[in-house]
Write a protein that holds these residues in place. Sequence first.
Motif, PDB file in Angstrom:
ATOM      1  N   PHE A  69      15.232 -13.208  44.966  1.00  0.00           N
ATOM      2  CA  PHE A  69      14.745 -14.460  44.376  1.00  0.00           C
ATOM      3  C   PHE A  69      15.536 -15.653  44.935  1.00  0.00           C
ATOM      4  O   PHE A  69      14.944 -16.688  45.265  1.00  0.00           O
ATOM      5  N   GLU A  70      16.844 -15.500  45.075  1.00  0.00           N
ATOM      6  CA  GLU A  70      17.661 -16.582  45.647  1.00  0.00           C
ATOM      7  C   GLU A  70      17.285 -16.837  47.098  1.00  0.00           C
ATOM      8  O   GLU A  70      17.231 -17.990  47.540  1.00  0.00           O
ATOM      9  N   GLN A  71      17.016 -15.772  47.845  1.00  0.00           N
ATOM     10  CA  GLN A  71      16.596 -15.942  49.235  1.00  0.00           C
ATOM     11  C   GLN A  71      15.241 -16.645  49.290  1.00  0.00           C
ATOM     12  O   GLN A  71      15.033 -17.532  50.121  1.00  0.00           O
ATOM     13  N   GLY A  85      17.138  -8.711  55.818  1.00  0.00           N
ATOM     14  CA  GLY A  85      17.002  -8.865  57.254  1.00  0.00           C
ATOM     15  C   GLY A  85      15.801  -9.706  57.634  1.00  0.00           C
ATOM     16  O   GLY A  85      15.174 -10.364  56.811  1.00  0.00           O
ATOM     17  N   LYS A  86      15.506  -9.672  58.933  1.00  0.00           N
ATOM     18  CA  LYS A  86      14.443 -10.515  59.494  1.00  0.00           C
ATOM     19  C   LYS A  86      13.065 -10.150  58.966  1.00  0.00           C
ATOM     20  O   LYS A  86      12.223 -11.011  58.773  1.00  0.00           O
ATOM     21  N   ASN A  87      12.781  -8.854  58.751  1.00  0.00           N
ATOM     22  CA  ASN A  87      11.472  -8.472  58.218  1.00  0.00           C
ATOM     23  C   ASN A  87      11.257  -9.055  56.839  1.00  0.00           C
ATOM     24  O   ASN A  87      10.173  -9.543  56.529  1.00  0.00           O
ATOM     25  N   GLY A 140      17.590 -19.117  57.380  1.00  0.00           N
ATOM     26  CA  GLY A 140      18.758 -18.357  56.945  1.00  0.00           C
ATOM     27  C   GLY A 140      18.415 -17.207  56.034  1.00  0.00           C
ATOM     28  O   GLY A 140      17.280 -16.807  55.906  1.00  0.00           O
ATOM     29  N   GLY A 141      19.403 -16.709  55.335  1.00  0.00           N
ATOM     30  CA  GLY A 141      19.200 -15.620  54.398  1.00  0.00           C
ATOM     31  C   GLY A 141      19.431 -14.278  55.062  1.00  0.00           C
ATOM     32  O   GLY A 141      19.198 -14.128  56.241  1.00  0.00           O
ATOM     33  N   ILE A 171       8.879 -13.242  53.254  1.00  0.00           N
ATOM     34  CA  ILE A 171       9.061 -14.371  52.336  1.00  0.00           C
ATOM     35  C   ILE A 171       8.351 -15.610  52.868  1.00  0.00           C
ATOM     36  O   ILE A 171       7.634 -16.295  52.121  1.00  0.00           O
ATOM     37  N   VAL A 172       8.518 -15.902  54.151  1.00  0.00           N
ATOM     38  CA  VAL A 172       7.877 -17.083  54.731  1.00  0.00           C
ATOM     39  C   VAL A 172       6.360 -16.941  54.677  1.00  0.00           C
ATOM     40  O   VAL A 172       5.652 -17.881  54.302  1.00  0.00           O
TER      41      VAL A 172
END
Length: 79
Positions: free
Chosen positions: A41-43, A7-9, A2-3, A14-15
Amino acid sequence: MGGNVGGKNEERTIVRYLLGELPAGERAKFEERYFRNDDLFEQLDALREEVIDQYANGRLSAGQSEYVATHLLNSPDRL
């Protein structure tokens, strides 16, 4: 996962950060950004939980699982 902050990038970045896959320079720049941006930070925090869930369900590679076990699960933030 999610998040929707960037966007996806952003989500992929993050991952990759959470799995220890970002090169040192990118890692440092990303850390600077998430310390200054509450939404980012929350994402990061939400995706951290998703990565840990993937780890718990055996959906990560061996190398990713080892990184999560040694870096995310043993983080002082998790205590």
